[in-house]
Design an enzyme around this catalytic site. Structure first.
Site, PDB file in Angstrom:
ATOM      1  N   ASP A  43      -5.538   1.381   2.684  1.00  0.00           N
ATOM      2  CA  ASP A  43      -4.893   1.792   1.439  1.00  0.00           C
ATOM      3  C   ASP A  43      -5.491   3.136   1.014  1.00  0.00           C
ATOM      4  O   ASP A  43      -6.168   3.233   0.000  1.00  0.00           O
ATOM      5  CB  ASP A  43      -5.126   0.727   0.357  1.00  0.00           C
ATOM      6  CG  ASP A  43      -4.343   1.028  -0.909  1.00  0.00           C
ATOM      7  OD1 ASP A  43      -3.400   1.834  -0.855  1.00  0.00           O
ATOM      8  OD2 ASP A  43      -4.701   0.457  -1.965  1.00  0.00           O
ATOM      9  N   HIS A 102       0.826  -1.189   0.000  1.00  0.00           N
ATOM     10  CA  HIS A 102       0.000   0.000   0.000  1.00  0.00           C
ATOM     11  C   HIS A 102       0.871   1.253   0.000  1.00  0.00           C
ATOM     12  O   HIS A 102       2.048   1.205   0.343  1.00  0.00           O
ATOM     13  CB  HIS A 102      -0.916   0.037   1.232  1.00  0.00           C
ATOM     14  CG  HIS A 102      -1.859  -1.128   1.308  1.00  0.00           C
ATOM     15  ND1 HIS A 102      -2.728  -1.448   0.286  1.00  0.00           N
ATOM     16  CD2 HIS A 102      -2.075  -2.050   2.276  1.00  0.00           C
ATOM     17  CE1 HIS A 102      -3.431  -2.509   0.630  1.00  0.00           C
ATOM     18  NE2 HIS A 102      -3.053  -2.898   1.831  1.00  0.00           N
ATOM     19  N   THR A 103       0.238   2.367  -0.358  1.00  0.00           N
ATOM     20  CA  THR A 103       0.929   3.648  -0.283  1.00  0.00           C
ATOM     21  C   THR A 103       1.082   4.025   1.188  1.00  0.00           C
ATOM     22  O   THR A 103       0.099   4.305   1.867  1.00  0.00           O
ATOM     23  CB  THR A 103       0.146   4.744  -1.024  1.00  0.00           C
ATOM     24  OG1 THR A 103       0.004   4.378  -2.390  1.00  0.00           O
ATOM     25  CG2 THR A 103       0.878   6.074  -0.940  1.00  0.00           C
ATOM     26  N   ALA A 104       2.303   4.008   1.667  1.00  0.00           N
ATOM     27  CA  ALA A 104       2.551   4.327   3.068  1.00  0.00           C
ATOM     28  C   ALA A 104       2.967   5.778   3.259  1.00  0.00           C
ATOM     29  O   ALA A 104       2.931   6.295   4.367  1.00  0.00           O
ATOM     30  CB  ALA A 104       3.638   3.415   3.632  1.00  0.00           C
ATOM     31  N   TYR A 105       3.372   6.424   2.170  1.00  0.00           N
ATOM     32  CA  TYR A 105       3.836   7.800   2.286  1.00  0.00           C
ATOM     33  C   TYR A 105       3.683   8.466   0.922  1.00  0.00           C
ATOM     34  O   TYR A 105       4.072   7.883  -0.096  1.00  0.00           O
ATOM     35  CB  TYR A 105       5.298   7.832   2.745  1.00  0.00           C
ATOM     36  CG  TYR A 105       5.753   9.203   3.185  1.00  0.00           C
ATOM     37  CD1 TYR A 105       5.438   9.677   4.460  1.00  0.00           C
ATOM     38  CD2 TYR A 105       6.467  10.020   2.337  1.00  0.00           C
ATOM     39  CE1 TYR A 105       5.843  10.924   4.879  1.00  0.00           C
ATOM     40  CE2 TYR A 105       6.878  11.278   2.739  1.00  0.00           C
ATOM     41  CZ  TYR A 105       6.572  11.732   4.018  1.00  0.00           C
ATOM     42  OH  TYR A 105       6.969  12.978   4.412  1.00  0.00           O
TER      43      TYR A 105
END
Length: 280
Positions: free
Chosen positions: A163, A59-62
């Site tokens: 997410d 997932h997009t963590a940052y």
């Protein structure tokens, strides 16, 4: 009758045989190629592409390429949004022409801060939604309130999947001779107001807008107020540049300006000689 003695650890299937069966079952489930591997249990020798199925979904963590504040204000006869055109790659001012104000349908504006790729994904979703609505051919068009509600459900759904779409979105419109201004953030929190500012503008620009707003605010006064706020943000926000767009939605429809710069003044005494108190 004497009970039989328990089997010794050496009797029956060996540990290696047991784990071989288990790994064979997993390889069938996840389509791992096990042929030609001497030790299928050692993660030290397992190729990286074969570890991937167990590593989970990424997932997009940052956020990577981001936009900063978006300002929105209602005036007598419409709604106005303002934003700069900078796309920051971390702390690097890398992309100077990322436009974050977009027309959605005949009478709706969208402005977004945060991750730019997530904004592109949201615009694709809205394009599909508006196309589907057009193909219905029932004489009805989605208004700003409906688009705002739709986005709140989309962002809340993605948040529940861990997410999130990393954006703060302002939705402005003018439907049935009534102005609309709402906001949705990456957690799915949504609300409407007459004055909204996202990002750093929520700390710096929002107090200035609240102080100057009045119910009979004209379009010219609203534009001047937003330009004053954008100028202050340029002075104080390290993630903005002096290149802005202002968009208006009224009975005339949606109008989005070309990017332009504001006049600035850097000759303040504290800027030149340094302040003797506080910051700087």
């Amino acid at each position: 009758k004497k009970a039989p003695s328990p089997a010794s650890p050496t009797e029956g299937p060996s540990c290696s045989t047991y784990f071989t069966k288990q790994m064979t079952s997993l390889s069938t489930k996840f389509h791992w190629p096990l042929e030609g591997r001497e030790d299928p249990f050692s993660q030290h020798t397992r190729p990286e592409k074969e570890i991937a199925p167990l590593s989970g979904i990424q997932h997009t963590a940052y956020p990577t390429v981001t936009g900063t504040s978006v300002l929105g204000i209602q005036f007598n006869g419409g709604v106005m949004l303002a934003a700069d055109t900078l796309g920051s790659y971390g702390s690097l001012a890398k992309y100077k022409d990322l436009r974050r104000l977009h027309k959605i349908g005949p009478a709706t504006l969208l402005g977004a801060g945060g991750e730019y790729s997530d904004l592109q994904y949201i615009l694709n979703l809205l394009d599909d939604l508006m196309t589907e609505e057009y193909c219905m051919d029932d004489g009805y068009q989605l208004g700003s309130a409906e688009i705002h509600s739709y986005l709140s459900r989309v962002l809340y759904n993605r948040r529940n999947k861990f997410d999130p779409l990393w954006n703060q979105i302002l939705v402005a419109g003018f439907n049935d001779k009534k102005p609309f201004l709402g906001m949705v953030d990456l957690q799915g929190t949504s609300f409407t107001d007459k004055i909204i500012a996202s990002g750093y503008g929520g700390y710096i620009a929002l107090p200035l807008m609240r102080k100057a707003w009045k119910p009979d605010l004209t379009e010219e006064e609203a534009k001047k107020l937003l330009e004053d706020c954008l100028r202050v943000l340029f002075y104080r926000d390290a993630r903005t540049i002096n290149r802005f767009q202002i968009a208006t939605v009224t009975e005339r429809g949606v109008e989005i300006s070309e990017p332009y710069s504001l006049e600035t003044n850097w000759e303040f005494k504290s800027f030149i000689k340094g302040a003797t108190y506080g910051s700087w």
